[in-house]
Design an enzyme around this catalytic site. Structure first.
Site, short mmCIF file in Angstrom:
data_model
loop_
_atom_site.label_atom_id
_atom_site.label_comp_id
_atom_site.label_asym_id
_atom_site.label_seq_id
_atom_site.Cartn_x
_atom_site.Cartn_y
_atom_site.Cartn_z
N GLY A 14 0.80 -1.22 0.00
CA GLY A 14 0.00 0.00 0.00
C GLY A 14 0.83 1.27 0.00
N PHE A 39 -1.69 -3.70 6.01
CA PHE A 39 -1.32 -2.74 7.04
C PHE A 39 -2.53 -1.98 7.56
CE2 PHE A 39 0.18 1.50 8.41
CZ PHE A 39 1.03 1.09 9.45
N ASP A 41 -5.65 -0.10 8.52
CA ASP A 41 -6.92 0.07 7.79
C ASP A 41 -6.70 0.64 6.40
OD1 ASP A 41 -6.10 2.59 8.51
OD2 ASP A 41 -8.09 3.30 9.13
N GLN A 122 14.66 -7.73 -3.53
CA GLN A 122 15.70 -7.50 -2.52
C GLN A 122 16.45 -8.81 -2.28
OE1 GLN A 122 16.71 -4.60 -1.92
NE2 GLN A 122 15.48 -3.42 -0.50
N CYS A 152 9.39 7.14 -7.12
CA CYS A 152 8.01 7.60 -7.04
C CYS A 152 7.65 7.95 -5.61
CB CYS A 152 7.05 6.55 -7.60
SG CYS A 152 7.12 4.96 -6.74
N HIS A 218 22.35 1.92 0.14
CA HIS A 218 22.05 2.72 1.32
C HIS A 218 22.99 2.50 2.51
CE1 HIS A 218 17.77 2.71 -0.51
NE2 HIS A 218 18.40 3.81 -0.88
#
Length: 405
Positions: A14, A39, A41, A122, A152, A218
């Site tokens: 989401g 996740f 609601d 990943q 994005c 990262h």
């Protein structure tokens, strides 16, 4: 086109990427697009938003203009059975730490010949997928991409998501069980959902995708920036992440990339017929995937500093008293990209007999920040190894076993 002729696409997640993919997939009338988000609601909130709005994907173009794509997914739910039943392509586009939860919820309802795509997978995605699906994995196709197709961000939950930049090409690999009954090949099927860009490029073995996973980026940058930071002296502003890269950070990232290349070369020597030439240096990776977005291609540091797709992206920080900021090591750049990134690569390197001193240095620092133990000295024998996706966690004891799946 009748409903029975449409490709049933399920998008798990989401967040930013899931919003983007849901909009792109639903805009294609040949797809029936479902979204499963577990996740809180989110599913209820998203469904409510779309009762009176379209899902709009805004694409920022290089000339400063933009393009809008409007659509609506067929279903947004938190009910796994409702979402999964009949799905032909399942995309997992959630953080790596959430993959296990989604696998646990969806695996009972996955049918034979389903295409399961980690976008991105990943590092260690395939190990976990094989482990969670068990015998069912033999009748599915597992694909993994090395990174997200785009940069994005959600501008308005459920209604508006922005694509800042597309990769030109995107490497992906597959582990195929029984022959897929998809209307097209696995790569053609995924390309159809993504649209024309980025162009999918098949990488011949999944270990190469693991070694090229974006998760190598990262942790070295976090370590280079914050290893000597005094939290008693917080910053007034959040620093730029990519555009603020310095020579030390670039050198650390380059060294980790060189260690991945060394692992690839060791695998080629030990496993006959395996081609690891797709494991390229991170500078070459940036120049391949962001060719049109980089202004200064002189070296790794300038390449990251001048990549338009990364404009304005900041270090993960948390606010402290006085309105100032300290680094947030609970953010995915450390909390995800170490146990589901560098630790996995270290595990592959350990099976290949390759020393990885720079990875070891970064993992040792990061595990202290995360209050975890993965490495003991230079060996993956820490008590928290079961919380990672290192191949050793899933019972792989030799390099050959990685290629016998």
């Amino acid at each position: 086109m009748g409903t029975e002729d449409r490709t049933k696409v399920l998008i798990c997640g989401g967040g930013n990427g899931a919003h983007c993919l849901a909009g792109l997939s639903a805009s294609n009338p040949e797809n029936e697009t479902h979204v499963l988000t577990l996740f809180a609601d989110e599913a209820e909130r998203w469904t409510k938003v779309l009762q009176s709005n379209d899902l709009t994907v805004t694409i920022v173009k290089n000339d400063g203009g933009s393009e809008e794509i409007k659509s609506k997914p067929t279903l947004i739910t938190k009910n796994p059975k409702e979402a999964v039943t009949g799905a032909e392509i399942i995309f997992l586009i959630v953080p790596a730490f959430a993959h296990e939860q989604y696998f646990r919820e969806i695996s009972p309802f996955i049918g034979d010949n389903t295409l399961i795509v980690g976008l991105p997978g990943q590092a260690g995605f395939e190990f976990q997928c094989l482990h969670m699906l068990g015998e069912k994995a033999k009748h599915c196709t597992i694909m993994s991409t090395e990174s997200l197709p785009w940069a994005c961000r959600i501008l308005e939950f459920g209604r508006l998501v922005q694509i800042l930049g597309f990769k030109e090409t995107l490497g992906a690999s597959k582990l195929q069980g029984s022959i897929s009954n998809l209307k097209q090949s696995p790569f053609e099927s995924v390309q159809k959902v993504l649209g024309p860009k980025p162009v999918l490029r098949e990488i011949q073995n999944y270990i190469a995708v693991n070694l090229m996973a974006k998760s190598i980026i990262h942790p070295p940058l976090m370590y280079g920036k914050w290893s000597a930071f005094n939290e008693a002296a917080p910053l007034k502003e959040k620093p730029l992440f990519y555009q603020g890269v310095d020579e030390k950070q670039a050198s650390l990232l380059s060294s980790v990339s060189n260690e991945c290349i060394a692992i690839g070369k060791a695998i080629e020597k030990q496993i006959p017929g395996i081609d690891m030439s797709e494991v390229i240096h991170i500078l070459d990776w940036f120049l391949t995937y962001y060719a049109d977005q980089i202004t200064d291609k002189s070296n790794l540091m300038t390449t990251m500093q001048t990549n338009k797709a990364y404009d304005g992206l900041l270090h993960p920080m948390k606010q402290v008293d006085g309105g100032q900021f300290v680094p947030d090591f609970s953010y995915r750049y450390t909390a995800e990209d170490v146990p589901f990134g560098l630790v996995v690569l270290k595990g592959i390197g350990q099976l290949a007999g390759v020393d990885t001193p720079v990875m070891d240095e970064i993992i040792t620092w990061a595990q202290g920040k995360l209050n975890q133990e993965y490495l003991v000295g230079s060996e993956l024998s820490g008590k928290d190894l079961p919380k990672t996706r290192a191949p050793q966690r899933f019972g792989f004891k030799t390099l050959q076993q990685l290629f016998d799946v």
